[in-house]
Design an enzyme around this catalytic site. Structure first.
Site, mmCIF file in Angstrom:
data_model
loop_
_atom_site.group_PDB
_atom_site.id
_atom_site.type_symbol
_atom_site.label_atom_id
_atom_site.label_comp_id
_atom_site.label_asym_id
_atom_site.label_seq_id
_atom_site.Cartn_x
_atom_site.Cartn_y
_atom_site.Cartn_z
ATOM 1 N N GLU A 169 3.901 -1.133 3.749
ATOM 2 C CA GLU A 169 3.400 0.593 3.278
ATOM 3 C C GLU A 169 4.562 1.192 2.937
ATOM 4 O OE1 GLU A 169 0.411 2.007 3.761
ATOM 5 O OE2 GLU A 169 -0.694 0.673 5.217
ATOM 6 N N HIS A 185 1.055 -1.164 0.196
ATOM 7 C CA HIS A 185 -0.015 -0.094 -0.063
ATOM 8 C C HIS A 185 0.867 1.197 -0.011
ATOM 9 C CE1 HIS A 185 -3.587 -2.411 2.297
ATOM 10 N NE2 HIS A 185 -3.375 -2.619 0.806
#
Length: 222
Positions: free
Chosen positions: A134, A61
């Protein structure tokens, strides 16, 4: 790519129908969330297949507020499993200058219950590791007080290569981790588990590639 229609429109979180797909892993609809439904069915089938060793799930992400790359992991009651779960992000921190282990956290926030990392962490057995990787929209810092380096496509791709390199280290498939050297084994930072009342420090066991089944049953000493 589990959100192709949303990304095509310029979204990074919502699908064409307005769903945040990483909140619907518990009960995805084949009509409203077809990509999640298909991938979940595939993973369930793989987890039930005795000929398959499903050891890693990592979703990737972008992050809109924090710098660097970092990981989210799950919280477990078994302390030995907690230590094993920290191995991969620690190794990645050694390989990638833009990856921050200090920003990496292990949690079980209620708002994250529908994420792939949380759902599959509860579905798969203790030989599997589920993470979210992330990566900042903007950039990374290599040390405290330095200016942030903006990410470019080339640097994003380099992080991806370093993730692949970390798998080679993890399974000892190259000469980067021949020995349990202090650079890989002894980490200054502890393992922070959000939602539990303790912080533990751990060395980083590295897995032998020749006998993974035996290693899974082994408890590593500090």
């Amino acid at each position: 790519m589990l959100n192709p229609d949303g990304v095509y429109l310029g979204n990074y979180r919502c699908s064409l129908m307005g769903f945040d797909l990483n909140r619907h892993w518990q009960d995805p609809s084949p009509w409203a969330h077809p990509t999640l439904h298909a991938v979940k069915q595939l993973i369930v089938q793989m987890s039930q297949d005795p000929s398959v060793s499903l050891e890693f799930y990592i979703d990737v992400h972008s992050h809109s507020t924090m710098l660097n790359g970092f990981m989210y992991g799950n919280v477990f009651e078994d302390e030995e499993r907690v230590h094993r779960q920290a191995v991969f992000p620690r190794l990645l921190c050694q390989n990638a200058p833009d990856f921050s282990f200090s920003n990496t956290s292990f949690n079980r926030d209620k708002v994250k219950a529908g994420t792939g990392r949380r759902f599959l962490g509860g579905l798969l057995d203790d030989t599997s590791y589920c993470y979210t990787l992330e990566v900042s929209f903007y950039g990374y810092m290599t040390s405290v007080g330095t200016a942030a380096v903006p990410y470019s496509e080339e640097i994003y791709m380099k992080l991806g290569k370093n993730v692949a390199r970390t798998f080679l280290d993890y399974y000892k498939l190259n000469n980067l981790t021949k020995d349990y050297g202090p650079a890989l084994m002894h980490c200054a930072e502890g393992i922070s588990q959000v939602g539990k009342s303790k912080t533990v420090s751990s060395t980083c066991p590295v897995r032998e590639s020749g006998d993974r089944k035996k290693e899974k049953d082994q408890i590593f000493s500090h």
